[in-house]
Design a protein around this motif. Structure first.
Motif, PDB file in Angstrom:
ATOM      1  N   CYS A  97       0.830  -1.480   0.113  1.00 47.09           N
ATOM      2  CA  CYS A  97       0.030  -0.128   0.013  1.00 47.09           C
ATOM      3  C   CYS A  97       0.842   1.314  -0.304  1.00 47.09           C
ATOM      4  O   CYS A  97       1.560   1.407   0.474  1.00 47.09           O
TER       5      CYS A  97
ATOM      6  N   GLU B 249       1.269  -1.353   3.932  1.00 48.44           N
ATOM      7  CA  GLU B 249       0.994  -2.562   4.199  1.00 48.44           C
ATOM      8  C   GLU B 249       1.250  -3.072   3.408  1.00 48.44           C
ATOM      9  O   GLU B 249       0.494  -3.130   1.739  1.00 48.44           O
TER      10      GLU B 249
ATOM     11  N   CYS C 109      -6.251  -2.463   0.286  1.00 48.99           N
ATOM     12  CA  CYS C 109      -5.489  -2.478   0.682  1.00 48.99           C
ATOM     13  C   CYS C 109      -6.629  -2.831   2.735  1.00 48.99           C
ATOM     14  O   CYS C 109      -7.762  -3.014   2.788  1.00 48.99           O
TER      15      CYS C 109
ATOM     16  N   CYS D 163      -5.871  -0.044   5.618  1.00 48.78           N
ATOM     17  CA  CYS D 163      -6.638   0.955   5.962  1.00 48.78           C
ATOM     18  C   CYS D 163      -7.528   0.929   4.979  1.00 48.78           C
ATOM     19  O   CYS D 163      -8.025   2.531   4.414  1.00 48.78           O
TER      20      CYS D 163
ATOM     21  N   ARG E 154      -0.024   4.173   0.428  1.00 51.06           N
ATOM     22  CA  ARG E 154      -0.523   5.048   2.235  1.00 51.06           C
ATOM     23  C   ARG E 154       0.101   4.237   3.483  1.00 51.06           C
ATOM     24  O   ARG E 154       0.463   5.251   3.973  1.00 51.06           O
ATOM     25  N   CYS E 155      -0.129   3.624   3.305  1.00 47.11           N
ATOM     26  CA  CYS E 155      -0.038   2.825   4.967  1.00 47.11           C
ATOM     27  C   CYS E 155       1.156   1.869   4.758  1.00 47.11           C
ATOM     28  O   CYS E 155       2.202   1.700   5.820  1.00 47.11           O
TER      29      CYS E 155
HETATM   30 ZN   LIG Z   1      -3.201   0.778   3.071  1.00 49.84          ZN
END
Ligand SMILES: [Zn+2]
Length: 70
Positions: A16, A21, A59, A62, A18-19
């Motif tokens: 991911c 993961e 994801c 998130c 963004r995070c």
């Molecule tokens: Zn994520």
């Protein structure tokens, strides 16, 4: 909304953006045959989701959606 290339997802681990993961790995690919009988790989069943904008990976952490670009 994010997107990711199909060839990339099929060939390398995808994390991911963004995070961080882990979202998908090539070991989850499924093999199938196309119209010409050639063996091709596709994203594993159950991993791919669909909404009105297209197919996407989600994801697990998130819930960001990554739409698949051919
Ligand atoms: Zn994520």
């Amino acid at each position: 909304m994010s997107s990711v290339g199909l060839a990339q997802v099929l060939s390398e681990n995808f994390y991911c953006i963004r995070c961080g993961e882990w979202v998908y790995c090539p070991e989850m690919n499924q093999k199938c045959r196309d119209e010409q009988g050639k063996e091709v790989e596709k994203i594993g069943e159950g991993c791919l989701h669909q909404d009105e904008k297209g197919e996407y990976l989600e994801c697990p952490s998130c819930k960001e959606r990554f739409y698949i670009e051919e």
